[in-house]
Design an enzyme around this catalytic site. Structure first.
Site, PDB file in Angstrom:
ATOM      1  N   GLU A 157      -9.618  -0.804  -1.655  1.00 21.64           N
ATOM      2  CA  GLU A 157      -9.297   0.586  -1.298  1.00 21.64           C
ATOM      3  C   GLU A 157      -9.376   1.490  -2.520  1.00 21.64           C
ATOM      4  OE1 GLU A 157      -5.592  -0.233   0.701  1.00 21.64           O
ATOM      5  OE2 GLU A 157      -6.706  -1.243   2.293  1.00 21.64           O
ATOM      6  N   HIS A 176      -8.292  -3.441  -6.151  1.00 21.76           N
ATOM      7  CA  HIS A 176      -8.250  -3.541  -4.686  1.00 21.76           C
ATOM      8  C   HIS A 176      -9.413  -2.733  -4.093  1.00 21.76           C
ATOM      9  CE1 HIS A 176      -6.894  -3.194  -0.545  1.00 21.76           C
ATOM     10  NE2 HIS A 176      -6.095  -4.220  -0.791  1.00 21.76           N
ATOM     11  N   GLY A 222      -7.192  -5.205   6.999  1.00 26.51           N
ATOM     12  CA  GLY A 222      -6.624  -4.252   7.933  1.00 26.51           C
ATOM     13  C   GLY A 222      -7.370  -4.151   9.250  1.00 26.51           C
ATOM     14  N   SER A 246      -6.155  -9.632   6.771  1.00 30.16           N
ATOM     15  CA  SER A 246      -5.536  -9.896   8.072  1.00 30.16           C
ATOM     16  C   SER A 246      -4.835 -11.256   8.147  1.00 30.16           C
ATOM     17  CB  SER A 246      -6.575  -9.747   9.187  1.00 30.16           C
ATOM     18  OG  SER A 246      -7.082  -8.418   9.194  1.00 30.16           O
ATOM     19  N   LYS A 297       0.847  -1.205   0.000  1.00 29.09           N
ATOM     20  CA  LYS A 297       0.000   0.000   0.000  1.00 29.09           C
ATOM     21  C   LYS A 297       0.884   1.257   0.000  1.00 29.09           C
ATOM     22  CE  LYS A 297      -3.291  -2.764   2.533  1.00 29.09           C
ATOM     23  NZ  LYS A 297      -4.601  -2.800   3.158  1.00 29.09           N
TER      24      LYS A 297
HETATM   25  C1  PEP Z   1      -4.613  -6.031   1.489  1.00 27.08           C
HETATM   26  O1  PEP Z   1      -4.240  -4.881   1.525  1.00 27.08           O
HETATM   27  O2  PEP Z   1      -4.829  -6.562   0.393  1.00 27.08           O
HETATM   28  C2  PEP Z   1      -4.803  -6.746   2.754  1.00 27.08           C
HETATM   29  C3  PEP Z   1      -5.321  -7.932   2.735  1.00 27.08           C
HETATM   30  O3  PEP Z   1      -4.437  -6.087   3.907  1.00 27.08           O
HETATM   31  P1  PEP Z   1      -4.262  -6.736   5.395  1.00 27.08           P
HETATM   32  O4  PEP Z   1      -3.447  -7.996   5.219  1.00 27.08           O
HETATM   33  O5  PEP Z   1      -3.558  -5.706   6.166  1.00 27.08           O
HETATM   34  O6  PEP Z   1      -5.625  -7.047   5.888  1.00 27.08           O
END
Ligand code: PEP
Length: 248
Positions: free
Chosen positions: A97, A95, A170, A208, A11
């Protein structure tokens, strides 16, 4: 059997210097790993430096986004040719986000995938439902819509799918291995019905993932790897995830 694939999505984290420090410490930790495919997706500004350090190693380089036009007056955007020239072989598209903060629709994701693939980039396509959608039992409906929109007129060559439930990204709240497997099985079923080559396509879980939970997730037959955000930012944690992803 599909080879496990672990990908780091950094990210908006790490400067060029921090990228170098990570890679120099990570590579010796995974030097003997040949049974798991690995990829790191740093920010655009670190790609070129990272590609030099990753050259001739087993670790591939990916970008976190790409634009759907080849070149021209698109201030701030990055083309597939630019990614290739910086040493990338792969790009993450769609993604959550980007969908949430940058208004990316399935139609935009579809255009991005087409241009990336026409230029020879592999693609990791991200899909996944929100908490509301899961609670309303609409997970499969959402996956269906995202798959048909994002993959319109696109075959499965050089594609990987990442199933990332938004409520698990996240948040420290991982999907259970059963929830992940169920969603992956649904995705593979959809692909089998609508495309050639669904048996060999890898479906990664994202949300996560940590060194502690990766082995359990990987024990499920439909989980072929992971897309890792937070836990990919430290070399030892990411190396543990890579090693924990080996299929028993
Ligand atoms: C991601 O950004 O694709 C993601 C899964 O983040 P995290 O592992 O922090 O949940």
């Amino acid at each position: 059997m599909r080879k496990p694939f672990i990908s780091a999505n950094w990210k908006m984290n790490k400067t060029v210097g921090e990228t170098g420090e990570f890679i120099n410490s990570f590579l010796p930790m995974v030097k003997d790993v040949t049974d798991v495919d690995m990829l790191i997706a740093p920010p655009f500004t670190s790609l070129h430096a990272a590609s030099r350090l990753l050259k001739d190693t087993g670790v591939k380089l990916g970008a976190q986004n790409v634009f759907y036009e080849e070149k021209g007056a698109f201030t701030g955007e990055i083309s597939p040719a630019m990614l290739l020239s910086a040493g990338c072989s792969c790009v993450i598209i769609g993604h959550s986000e980007r969908r949430q903060y940058f208004m990316e629709t399935d139609e935009i994701v579809n255009r991005k995938i087409k241009t990336a693939r026409e230029n020879g980039l592999e693609v990791i396509l991200c899909i996944g439902e929100s908490l509301n959608e899961r609670e309303e039992n609409r997970t499969f409906e959402v996956l269906d819509r995202q798959l048909s929109g994002s993959l319109k007129d696109i075959n499965l060559d050089a594609m990987t799918i990442a199933y990332e439930p938004i409520w698990a990204i996240g948040t420290g709240k991982t999907a259970t291995k059963e929830q992940a497997n169920e969603a992956h099985a649904y995705i593979r079923g959809w692909l089998k019905k609508n495309r050639e080559g669904a048996d060999t396509l890898r479906i990664l879980y994202g949300g996560s993932v940590t060194p502690e939970n990766v082995a359990a997730l990987m024990s499920e037959p439909e989980v072929d790897g992971a897309l890792v955000g937070g836990a990919s930012l430290k070399p030892d944690s990411f190396a543990k995830i890579v090693k924990g992803a080996r299929k028993q």
